[in-house]
Design a protein around this motif. Sequence first.
Motif, PDB file in Angstrom:
ATOM      1  N   ALA A   5      -2.198   6.739   3.352  1.00  0.00           N
ATOM      2  CA  ALA A   5      -0.798   6.689   3.765  1.00  0.00           C
ATOM      3  C   ALA A   5       0.127   6.625   2.543  1.00  0.00           C
ATOM      4  O   ALA A   5       1.165   7.300   2.493  1.00  0.00           O
ATOM      5  N   LYS A   6      -0.296   5.830   1.565  1.00  0.00           N
ATOM      6  CA  LYS A   6       0.526   5.678   0.362  1.00  0.00           C
ATOM      7  C   LYS A   6       0.668   7.001  -0.394  1.00  0.00           C
ATOM      8  O   LYS A   6       1.732   7.351  -0.901  1.00  0.00           O
ATOM      9  N   ARG A  54      -1.954   5.670  11.453  1.00  0.00           N
ATOM     10  CA  ARG A  54      -0.937   6.018  10.450  1.00  0.00           C
ATOM     11  C   ARG A  54      -0.438   7.456  10.651  1.00  0.00           C
ATOM     12  O   ARG A  54       0.198   8.041   9.769  1.00  0.00           O
ATOM     13  N   ALA A  69      -7.730   3.317  12.231  1.00  0.00           N
ATOM     14  CA  ALA A  69      -6.713   2.910  11.260  1.00  0.00           C
ATOM     15  C   ALA A  69      -6.033   4.134  10.642  1.00  0.00           C
ATOM     16  O   ALA A  69      -4.833   4.128  10.399  1.00  0.00           O
ATOM     17  N   ASN A  86      -9.640  -0.269   2.391  1.00  0.00           N
ATOM     18  CA  ASN A  86      -8.272   0.100   1.972  1.00  0.00           C
ATOM     19  C   ASN A  86      -7.990   1.592   2.113  1.00  0.00           C
ATOM     20  O   ASN A  86      -6.873   2.032   1.862  1.00  0.00           O
ATOM     21  N   GLU A 123      -4.958   2.852   4.167  1.00  0.00           N
ATOM     22  CA  GLU A 123      -3.705   2.477   3.520  1.00  0.00           C
ATOM     23  C   GLU A 123      -3.449   3.358   2.285  1.00  0.00           C
ATOM     24  O   GLU A 123      -2.330   3.821   2.057  1.00  0.00           O
ATOM     25  N   ASN A 124      -4.518   3.588   1.530  1.00  0.00           N
ATOM     26  CA  ASN A 124      -4.375   4.444   0.343  1.00  0.00           C
ATOM     27  C   ASN A 124      -3.918   5.853   0.717  1.00  0.00           C
ATOM     28  O   ASN A 124      -3.095   6.456   0.034  1.00  0.00           O
TER      29      ASN A 124
END
Length: 747
Positions: free
Chosen positions: A601-602, A640, A636, A595, A598-599
């Motif tokens: 990017a968040k 992003r 990944a 993750n 994704e973390n």
Amino acid sequence: MYKDGLKNEFTRMVIVSTVICLVLFTVFAVFFSYLMTEARESELRQLEVETTEYKSRLVKQMDTTMQILSTLSKAYEISDIELTEEFLEESLKATNKANDFISMAFFDKNGNGMINSLEYGTGKDFSIEDCHQYSADAIRRALTGENTVSRMFDSKIHDEKIFVYAVPVYRNGEITGVLAAGNNLEIFTDVANGSTVMGGSGYLHLISKDGTFLIRSKNTPVDAGVLDIFSGDYLSEKTKQATIDALSAGNSVTGEFSADGKGYLFYVEPMGLNDWFLFCAGTMFEASSIDAGFIAITLGLLLSVITVTVAMLLIGYRIFRKKSFSLYRIACFDRLTGAENTFQFDENFKNTERSGAGYSVVALNIHNFKYVNDLFGRASGDRVLCFVADVVSDQLKEGEFFCRDAADLFYILLRETDTEVLKKRVESIISFVRNSSLTSGGYSYDLLLYSGIAVKGDRDKALIAMQSIRNVQYENIAFYNNAHHDQVRRKNSIESCMNIGLTNREFKLFLQPEFDLKTNRMVRAEALVRWQRPDGKFMYPGDFIPLFEQNGFCLKLDMYMIERACEQIREWIDNGIEPLPISVNQSKLLFLDLNYPENLAKTLEKYGVSPSLITVEILEGTATEDLDFFRHQVQAVRDRGIRVSMDDFGSGYSSLNMLCSLNIDEIKLDKGFLQNVTGAEWERRTVIVRHIVKAASELGVATVAEGIETDENRKAMCAIGCDIGQGYFYQKPVSAAEFSEKYMSPR
Ligand code: C2E
Ligand code: MG
Ligand code: MG
């Protein structure tokens, strides 16, 4: 202990089973002895009953005979008739016939008389002297006024065993003669020849007071030559004495004897006549054949139960042992090397500690074992571990042991406390392994071991001592000491306040600018953490980052630093300042989390920060763990829009390999390239760095030179073709506030 546990478990099982078997046996034994006693008692009762029955029949028959004689003698006494020859002949004949005696006789007081036999008729001139001795005895006693029965004898006249009954005949109150009758005992004829006693399994004798057989059954097991019950060794001494005593006292008695290997019970009952006794015997087991059969069945069943129990126990034990043994191996041994594991080591350690003997614990590690796996393959790595285990094992003495912990870490317990001796012994292990360099496919690798020793210490202390070694090439054995103790205390103190430090924002964002080497324009800043403790003092990453890498706290701290960098960019933007990209150091552990991209990017999204303003710096060592997954994670992150830089490029052994495998945006050349370099080496390094930079540039990968401390450094790196420079020459890392003030002025 595990072994002991299994042993105890089995011992318990054996004890329980043995107790069950013993209880079964005891119950059976009690039951069996009860049955035997019962069988014996019941047979004795039966013997008594039968003997009494025979006795009453015998007595009855004798009484009847005696009564007939007495009646006839009374008739003679009260009759006026002269006892003439004719009269006597007739009366004897008539009475004999009427009563079916074998013979009848009359004797006068001189012993002369006549006899009448059903078979031979009347014999006159017959005197006492013509009679059998036993018969004559009885007749003579009758002449003295006694009703008598003779002992049994073989009658020559009648060719059978008979008794003679005799009663006195009175005339005018005086004995004038004797009436006698000869008869057999019908009952004994049956008994002696047939099989009527005890349902055929027993026999009956008539015996005299001294034990002599008077009438003897044919089916007796006792030899015909034995004339009385005491001859031969049929009776035990005790039984013999008890029987003699009973006979002489005229009492009944019971006992046992054996003949032809068989046990017999006997019962002796006084007849109350002529000191005669009835001796009745029966076989011990046949008399209670039903019980004996029952006992046999019960015994068979019991034996079957015990056999099945024992068989099940054995089978169970074998399965149990097999399973337990494999469980034991899994629980206590290292599968690869066959050495014991830490669990078993700690158990042995406790025993050693308890024994009070002197000991030391040694922690042993293979330097850069990871490289062995990477360069030579996992199979070679496994072989190396087995080899080290063998070497250690060979060097152990009585009472010493070792184990393999995770990976390449071994612990050894040596029964030594002298530091010199310990050093020698550990050195001998290290040099043995070192002399066996690993070669494969043209590669050669020195297997270098290093070790920590804790005299009278434990595994933890040995490990701490080992981890204190900074440069394995110079120092490969360290003894645990107080300094290590302080280190541990420091480590504990850091760990105890790291979380609260993070909550209280004690971890500060420091920034160090990076410049375009050609234009000298500031292009980016690197985020470097500083821990400001409550007392205001700063701690540098070198003091806590390695520990956080170990305990995983980096995962939290690095995301926190991403937030602080984003916060700073947001602040610049909000203050109308053109934001400067920031690169943030990220622990390799983060990349193991699926993750993570994704973390990231968040977080950027949260602060409204464009991904182009953030670069993540990762240490190249990370890439060796699982290259495919790592490549996927890097991609990944890049997908992003976040840039990826490889930090400290060239400090590891597989830098070029990483450059080939990974799709990254930038490499940061390790500051070591520029440090401690002399002239000649500098030339060579320049060649290499130039080629790296060239290769990177051809691959579209930017290059950053760390550690630019002098203008010379700057020029050199610029000449080589490096894109960006960072170092004290430009600016040391400063707090975000200072950095903003110095470099980030509003437009
Ligand atoms: P790094 O990422 O390679 O950072 C560069 C280090 O070199 C910094 O040390 C910096 O102060 C130092 N440095 C910069 N210019 C020069 C120079 O001209 N000469 C010399 N000798 N040194 C220079 P610092 O700040 O002590 O950080 C040490 C290392 O700690 C970093 O190396 C990085 O690997 C790690 N680190 C720093 N902050 C973080 C963080 O937030 N997270 C993680 N995971 N690691 C961090
Ligand atoms: Mg860095
Ligand atoms: Mg670096």
